[in-house]
Design a protein around this motif. Sequence first.
Motif, PDB file in Angstrom:
ATOM      1  N   ALA A 199       0.856  -1.181   0.000  1.00 43.68           N
ATOM      2  CA  ALA A 199       0.000   0.000   0.000  1.00 43.68           C
ATOM      3  C   ALA A 199       0.893   1.232   0.000  1.00 43.68           C
ATOM      4  O   ALA A 199       1.857   1.316   0.771  1.00 43.68           O
ATOM      5  CB  ALA A 199      -0.910   0.006   1.221  1.00 43.68           C
ATOM      6  N   ILE A 200       0.586   2.175  -0.869  1.00 39.85           N
ATOM      7  CA  ILE A 200       1.330   3.428  -0.951  1.00 39.85           C
ATOM      8  C   ILE A 200       0.469   4.535  -0.356  1.00 39.85           C
ATOM      9  O   ILE A 200      -0.688   4.703  -0.752  1.00 39.85           O
ATOM     10  CB  ILE A 200       1.692   3.789  -2.405  1.00 39.85           C
ATOM     11  CG1 ILE A 200       2.316   2.588  -3.111  1.00 39.85           C
ATOM     12  CG2 ILE A 200       2.623   5.001  -2.437  1.00 39.85           C
ATOM     13  CD1 ILE A 200       3.588   2.074  -2.495  1.00 39.85           C
ATOM     14  N   VAL A 201       1.026   5.268   0.573  1.00 41.41           N
ATOM     15  CA  VAL A 201       0.345   6.416   1.166  1.00 41.41           C
ATOM     16  C   VAL A 201       1.191   7.647   0.897  1.00 41.41           C
ATOM     17  O   VAL A 201       2.385   7.675   1.198  1.00 41.41           O
ATOM     18  CB  VAL A 201       0.142   6.244   2.684  1.00 41.41           C
ATOM     19  CG1 VAL A 201      -0.568   7.469   3.270  1.00 41.41           C
ATOM     20  CG2 VAL A 201      -0.662   4.990   2.975  1.00 41.41           C
ATOM     21  N   CYS A 202       0.577   8.648   0.296  1.00 38.63           N
ATOM     22  CA  CYS A 202       1.290   9.860  -0.094  1.00 38.63           C
ATOM     23  C   CYS A 202       0.701  11.034   0.676  1.00 38.63           C
ATOM     24  O   CYS A 202      -0.475  11.353   0.522  1.00 38.63           O
ATOM     25  CB  CYS A 202       1.141  10.074  -1.598  1.00 38.63           C
ATOM     26  SG  CYS A 202       2.366  11.179  -2.296  1.00 38.63           S
TER      27      CYS A 202
ATOM     28  N   ARG B 180       5.785   3.465   1.445  1.00 36.11           N
ATOM     29  CA  ARG B 180       5.368   2.142   0.969  1.00 36.11           C
ATOM     30  C   ARG B 180       5.290   1.195   2.162  1.00 36.11           C
ATOM     31  O   ARG B 180       6.273   1.020   2.897  1.00 36.11           O
ATOM     32  CB  ARG B 180       6.344   1.599  -0.071  1.00 36.11           C
ATOM     33  CG  ARG B 180       5.944   0.218  -0.639  1.00 36.11           C
ATOM     34  CD  ARG B 180       6.989  -0.325  -1.590  1.00 36.11           C
ATOM     35  NE  ARG B 180       6.655  -1.662  -2.071  1.00 36.11           N
ATOM     36  CZ  ARG B 180       6.057  -1.930  -3.223  1.00 36.11           C
ATOM     37  NH1 ARG B 180       5.730  -0.939  -4.026  1.00 36.11           N
ATOM     38  NH2 ARG B 180       5.794  -3.176  -3.579  1.00 36.11           N
ATOM     39  N   TYR B 181       4.094   0.600   2.349  1.00 36.65           N
ATOM     40  CA  TYR B 181       3.865  -0.334   3.440  1.00 36.65           C
ATOM     41  C   TYR B 181       3.604  -1.720   2.858  1.00 36.65           C
ATOM     42  O   TYR B 181       2.918  -1.868   1.842  1.00 36.65           O
ATOM     43  CB  TYR B 181       2.653   0.087   4.268  1.00 36.65           C
ATOM     44  CG  TYR B 181       2.809   1.410   4.979  1.00 36.65           C
ATOM     45  CD1 TYR B 181       3.296   1.467   6.282  1.00 36.65           C
ATOM     46  CD2 TYR B 181       2.450   2.598   4.349  1.00 36.65           C
ATOM     47  CE1 TYR B 181       3.425   2.686   6.952  1.00 36.65           C
ATOM     48  CE2 TYR B 181       2.573   3.821   5.003  1.00 36.65           C
ATOM     49  CZ  TYR B 181       3.065   3.850   6.297  1.00 36.65           C
ATOM     50  OH  TYR B 181       3.194   5.069   6.940  1.00 36.65           O
ATOM     51  N   GLU B 182       4.163  -2.747   3.515  1.00 40.21           N
ATOM     52  CA  GLU B 182       3.958  -4.119   3.080  1.00 40.21           C
ATOM     53  C   GLU B 182       3.526  -4.975   4.263  1.00 40.21           C
ATOM     54  O   GLU B 182       3.826  -4.658   5.420  1.00 40.21           O
ATOM     55  CB  GLU B 182       5.234  -4.684   2.442  1.00 40.21           C
ATOM     56  CG  GLU B 182       5.625  -3.977   1.151  1.00 40.21           C
ATOM     57  CD  GLU B 182       6.858  -4.579   0.493  1.00 40.21           C
ATOM     58  OE1 GLU B 182       7.443  -5.525   1.086  1.00 40.21           O
ATOM     59  OE2 GLU B 182       7.232  -4.116  -0.608  1.00 40.21           O
ATOM     60  N   GLY B 183       2.825  -6.058   3.967  1.00 38.86           N
ATOM     61  CA  GLY B 183       2.324  -6.957   4.994  1.00 38.86           C
ATOM     62  C   GLY B 183       0.993  -7.534   4.577  1.00 38.86           C
ATOM     63  O   GLY B 183       0.603  -7.496   3.405  1.00 38.86           O
TER      64      GLY B 183
ATOM     65  N   ASP C  86       4.463  -2.708   8.067  1.00 38.72           N
ATOM     66  CA  ASP C  86       5.889  -2.359   7.974  1.00 38.72           C
ATOM     67  C   ASP C  86       6.102  -1.359   6.849  1.00 38.72           C
ATOM     68  O   ASP C  86       5.737  -1.622   5.694  1.00 38.72           O
ATOM     69  CB  ASP C  86       6.725  -3.614   7.705  1.00 38.72           C
ATOM     70  CG  ASP C  86       6.712  -4.583   8.870  1.00 38.72           C
ATOM     71  OD1 ASP C  86       6.551  -4.118  10.022  1.00 38.72           O
ATOM     72  OD2 ASP C  86       6.850  -5.801   8.638  1.00 38.72           O
ATOM     73  N   MET C  87       6.705  -0.211   7.170  1.00 39.08           N
ATOM     74  CA  MET C  87       7.057   0.761   6.137  1.00 39.08           C
ATOM     75  C   MET C  87       8.433   0.369   5.588  1.00 39.08           C
ATOM     76  O   MET C  87       9.426   0.363   6.317  1.00 39.08           O
ATOM     77  CB  MET C  87       7.095   2.184   6.697  1.00 39.08           C
ATOM     78  CG  MET C  87       7.282   3.241   5.609  1.00 39.08           C
ATOM     79  SD  MET C  87       7.240   4.933   6.256  1.00 39.08           S
ATOM     80  CE  MET C  87       8.767   4.947   7.203  1.00 39.08           C
ATOM     81  N   VAL C  88       8.481   0.037   4.300  1.00 41.39           N
ATOM     82  CA  VAL C  88       9.706  -0.494   3.716  1.00 41.39           C
ATOM     83  C   VAL C  88      10.445   0.527   2.851  1.00 41.39           C
ATOM     84  O   VAL C  88      11.596   0.300   2.467  1.00 41.39           O
ATOM     85  CB  VAL C  88       9.411  -1.763   2.888  1.00 41.39           C
ATOM     86  CG1 VAL C  88       8.810  -2.849   3.773  1.00 41.39           C
ATOM     87  CG2 VAL C  88       8.474  -1.445   1.735  1.00 41.39           C
ATOM     88  N   ALA C  89       9.804   1.634   2.513  1.00 35.15           N
ATOM     89  CA  ALA C  89      10.461   2.644   1.673  1.00 35.15           C
ATOM     90  C   ALA C  89       9.779   3.990   1.886  1.00 35.15           C
ATOM     91  O   ALA C  89       8.603   4.069   2.247  1.00 35.15           O
ATOM     92  CB  ALA C  89      10.418   2.252   0.197  1.00 35.15           C
ATOM     93  N   GLU C  90      10.546   5.061   1.631  1.00 34.52           N
ATOM     94  CA  GLU C  90      10.034   6.422   1.780  1.00 34.52           C
ATOM     95  C   GLU C  90      10.725   7.312   0.756  1.00 34.52           C
ATOM     96  O   GLU C  90      11.946   7.270   0.610  1.00 34.52           O
ATOM     97  CB  GLU C  90      10.307   6.929   3.201  1.00 34.52           C
ATOM     98  CG  GLU C  90       9.756   8.294   3.495  1.00 34.52           C
ATOM     99  CD  GLU C  90      10.041   8.701   4.941  1.00 34.52           C
ATOM    100  OE1 GLU C  90       9.081   8.895   5.689  1.00 34.52           O
ATOM    101  OE2 GLU C  90      11.233   8.821   5.306  1.00 34.52           O
ATOM    102  N   PHE C  91       9.945   8.094   0.020  1.00 29.09           N
ATOM    103  CA  PHE C  91      10.496   8.970  -1.011  1.00 29.09           C
ATOM    104  C   PHE C  91       9.868  10.347  -0.890  1.00 29.09           C
ATOM    105  O   PHE C  91       8.705  10.486  -0.521  1.00 29.09           O
ATOM    106  CB  PHE C  91      10.221   8.413  -2.416  1.00 29.09           C
ATOM    107  CG  PHE C  91      10.692   7.011  -2.627  1.00 29.09           C
ATOM    108  CD1 PHE C  91      12.014   6.739  -2.954  1.00 29.09           C
ATOM    109  CD2 PHE C  91       9.809   5.958  -2.487  1.00 29.09           C
ATOM    110  CE1 PHE C  91      12.447   5.441  -3.138  1.00 29.09           C
ATOM    111  CE2 PHE C  91      10.227   4.650  -2.675  1.00 29.09           C
ATOM    112  CZ  PHE C  91      11.551   4.388  -3.000  1.00 29.09           C
TER     113      PHE C  91
END
Length: 288
Positions: free
Chosen positions: A72-75, A93-96, A163-168
């Motif tokens: 799931a992407i949250v902006c 970016r969240y995964e799980g 889990d947040m796996v990435a941030e941009f």
Amino acid sequence: MTWRWPVGALLVAITAVTCGSPTSLGPARPVAEIGSAEAFRCDRGPHIDEPRPKFPRPNPGTVPDGFVPVAAIVCDQADEEVEPNTVPYREHRYEGDLAEVVRLLNAPSESSLSWSPCPTYSVVEPSQIWLVDDRGRAVEPTLPIGECGMPNSSAVAEIRKLDMVAEFDHDVAVISYDRLRVSSCSPHYSDPVVGTDPAAGLTIGYTYCLFDGTVNVGVTDEIGISIEDLPPAGPCSISATRTATTTYVAAWPSNIRNLTVELDGCHRVIPDGYAPRQASEEILSEFR
């Protein structure tokens, strides 16, 4: 010159704190269109100066049957100094396990309350969300609407537990900030759209763009008004030459439209798509 985009907490002007119970479920939402994940990116909201985002996405809606997201992407808007005429966004970016997220996103909307007015809120841009599967496809989900006409953000809260796996970070260009001081009105005039249904449960902006004819002549400071108790407007044959506009979000559908206050002529308050109401002297005095 740099500027800071305001993303503070949602301001609430409470007109009532008691809510009744919905009598039935709200209208069904359409099913989201599946598209390439490449078509989704952080973008300015639809209420920032223009009616549509710069980068069109596949149509949003409920999560389709058979679409199994893996991320799931949250902006969100970021509260930082950036280059002039840009808005900063931060993409997470969240995964799980997203099964509960999908369940909450696809929950039915509630109907508007049958009695007792709900709080009136200022318009603040919601988080942008999209879901991605393991085939490189994505959908943009809509949130179910609660009984007071506001989106139910339970699914967003559930996403943020993963889990947040990435941030941009992204800087998105917009029209000059001097022309748009806040996100609750546009400096571009559009004719009001008169409907017949009575408006209820509107989420009304706090800052108004002022027009002389179709020419933008200024922007007000924050003005908190409620139109819930205004009487219906009668027939009108006089065109207004001076108006003030802000934005509102209807209880259904949850999209952002203009609300126009006629400062002369018939002195109506017109939420696009709904029946006009008669402006009170108290409301008109706010613009003098």
